[in-house]
Design a protein around this motif. Structure first.
Motif, mmCIF file in Angstrom:
data_model
loop_
_atom_site.group_PDB
_atom_site.id
_atom_site.type_symbol
_atom_site.label_atom_id
_atom_site.label_comp_id
_atom_site.label_asym_id
_atom_site.label_seq_id
_atom_site.Cartn_x
_atom_site.Cartn_y
_atom_site.Cartn_z
ATOM 1 N N TYR A 13 0.832 -1.197 0.000
ATOM 2 C CA TYR A 13 0.000 0.000 0.000
ATOM 3 C C TYR A 13 0.869 1.250 0.000
ATOM 4 C CZ TYR A 13 0.949 0.443 5.045
ATOM 5 O OH TYR A 13 1.557 0.588 6.268
ATOM 6 N N GLU A 14 0.313 2.306 -0.556
ATOM 7 C CA GLU A 14 0.994 3.596 -0.601
ATOM 8 C C GLU A 14 0.401 4.497 0.481
ATOM 9 O OE1 GLU A 14 1.088 7.334 -3.672
ATOM 10 O OE2 GLU A 14 1.605 5.352 -4.504
ATOM 11 N N LEU A 15 1.248 5.012 1.355
ATOM 12 C CA LEU A 15 0.800 5.828 2.483
ATOM 13 C C LEU A 15 1.136 7.302 2.253
ATOM 14 C CD1 LEU A 15 -0.290 6.205 5.381
ATOM 15 C CD2 LEU A 15 2.013 5.634 6.218
ATOM 16 N N ILE A 26 -8.890 4.652 3.339
ATOM 17 C CA ILE A 26 -8.323 3.516 2.613
ATOM 18 C C ILE A 26 -9.110 3.348 1.317
ATOM 19 C CG2 ILE A 26 -7.826 1.044 2.621
ATOM 20 C CD1 ILE A 26 -7.830 1.190 5.692
ATOM 21 N N SER A 27 -8.413 3.347 0.191
ATOM 22 C CA SER A 27 -9.083 3.150 -1.092
ATOM 23 C C SER A 27 -8.293 2.160 -1.937
ATOM 24 C CB SER A 27 -9.239 4.483 -1.839
ATOM 25 O OG SER A 27 -7.968 5.067 -2.089
ATOM 26 N N GLY A 32 -3.670 -0.218 -7.167
ATOM 27 C CA GLY A 32 -3.238 -0.731 -5.874
ATOM 28 C C GLY A 32 -4.036 -0.187 -4.709
ATOM 29 N N VAL A 33 -3.412 -0.209 -3.523
ATOM 30 C CA VAL A 33 -4.056 0.212 -2.279
ATOM 31 C C VAL A 33 -3.435 1.537 -1.837
ATOM 32 C CG1 VAL A 33 -4.581 -0.424 0.107
ATOM 33 C CG2 VAL A 33 -4.361 -2.205 -1.647
ATOM 34 N N PHE A 34 -4.307 2.486 -1.468
ATOM 35 C CA PHE A 34 -3.836 3.827 -1.118
ATOM 36 C C PHE A 34 -4.428 4.249 0.222
ATOM 37 C CE2 PHE A 34 -3.680 3.292 -5.631
ATOM 38 C CZ PHE A 34 -2.448 3.821 -5.984
#
Length: 240
Positions: A13-15, A26-27, A32-34
């Motif tokens: 995930y990208e933070l 959270i999306s 990917g996951v952000f």
């Protein structure tokens, strides 16, 4: 890039830390996951939240992966898969004597009855319209249920919801307050359908694309831009 381990699956995930953000977001999209987090929330708490939502995240990633496959024109042959709500369901065809063509969803797959004398090259011509009609009926009921979460926030409701064929649009809102939806959008994951619903419902308040309109849409769906981008990239696959 950060990551957590869910069972044997690594979820990357990208933070992003934001001084403006007051809650954790959270999306998931095709990239990917952000995660967007207030600065003061520690990483341990962020990852604890991600772990709680891990099964949902994995499902979303799988749905996007499935929808990203190149569009292929279906022949409507037995064993072929047909899309609905971001998933693919296998089609089973039963040939029978003196029967009218029929189409339904039964025990996790699509089931069609056809007369024995119908050749395979005619399957699409007969079954594709039946599939679309089935989809429209299910989409109408599905839309009414999904819309409720937005109308509570918006304090406005559409007069009618109509599922129809639309070549150029995923949805539209009329001046009289009717919401028109393209049946093809119901081939997409639920998160993308929600974006189209919210987009059109926001027009009940602002029948334009003014600053106030986009603020209303963001109130209804804070991560609408990511869903909009997914539809822009993958919209061409939403067909049969």
């Amino acid at each position: 890039m950060n990551s957590i381990l869910f069972g044997t699956q690594l979820i990357r995930y990208e933070l992003t830390r934001s001084t403006r953000r007051k809650t954790l977001s959270i999306s998931v999209n095709q990239n990917g996951v952000f995660v967007v987090s207030p600065i003061e929330i520690p990483l341990e708490k962020i990852e604890a939240t991600l772990n709680k939502k891990a099964s949902w995240i994995v499902k979303q990633l799988n749905d996007f992966c499935e929808m990203n496959k190149s569009f292929q024109r279906r022949s409507f042959l037995s064993g072929e898969k047909l899309p609905y709500l971001g998933r693919q369901y296998r089609l089973k065809i039963i040939k029978m004597d003196a029967t009218e063509p029929s189409f339904r969803f039964y025990q996790g797959h699509f089931l069609a009855n056809l007369p024995n004398d119908i050749p395979e090259e005619s399957h699409r011509e007969i079954l594709q319209p039946l599939y679309v009609e089935w989809l429209k009926q299910r989409a109408f009921e599905f839309s009414l249920n999904r819309i409720k979460r937005f109308t509570l926030k918006l304090q406005l409701e559409p007069k009618k919801v109509i599922i129809k064929e639309q070549d150029q649009r995923w949805g539209s809102c009329t001046a009289s307050g009717n919401i028109l939806l393209n049946w093809r959008i119901f081939l997409a994951p639920t998160s993308i359908i929600d974006y189209v619903l919210a987009h059109e419902l926001a027009h009940l308040k602002h029948l334009n694309h003014s600053k106030e309109y986009w603020e209303t849409l963001q109130m209804l769906l804070p991560d609408y831009e990511q869903r909009k981008e997914w539809l822009k990239i993958n919209g061409g696959t939403l067909n049969v």
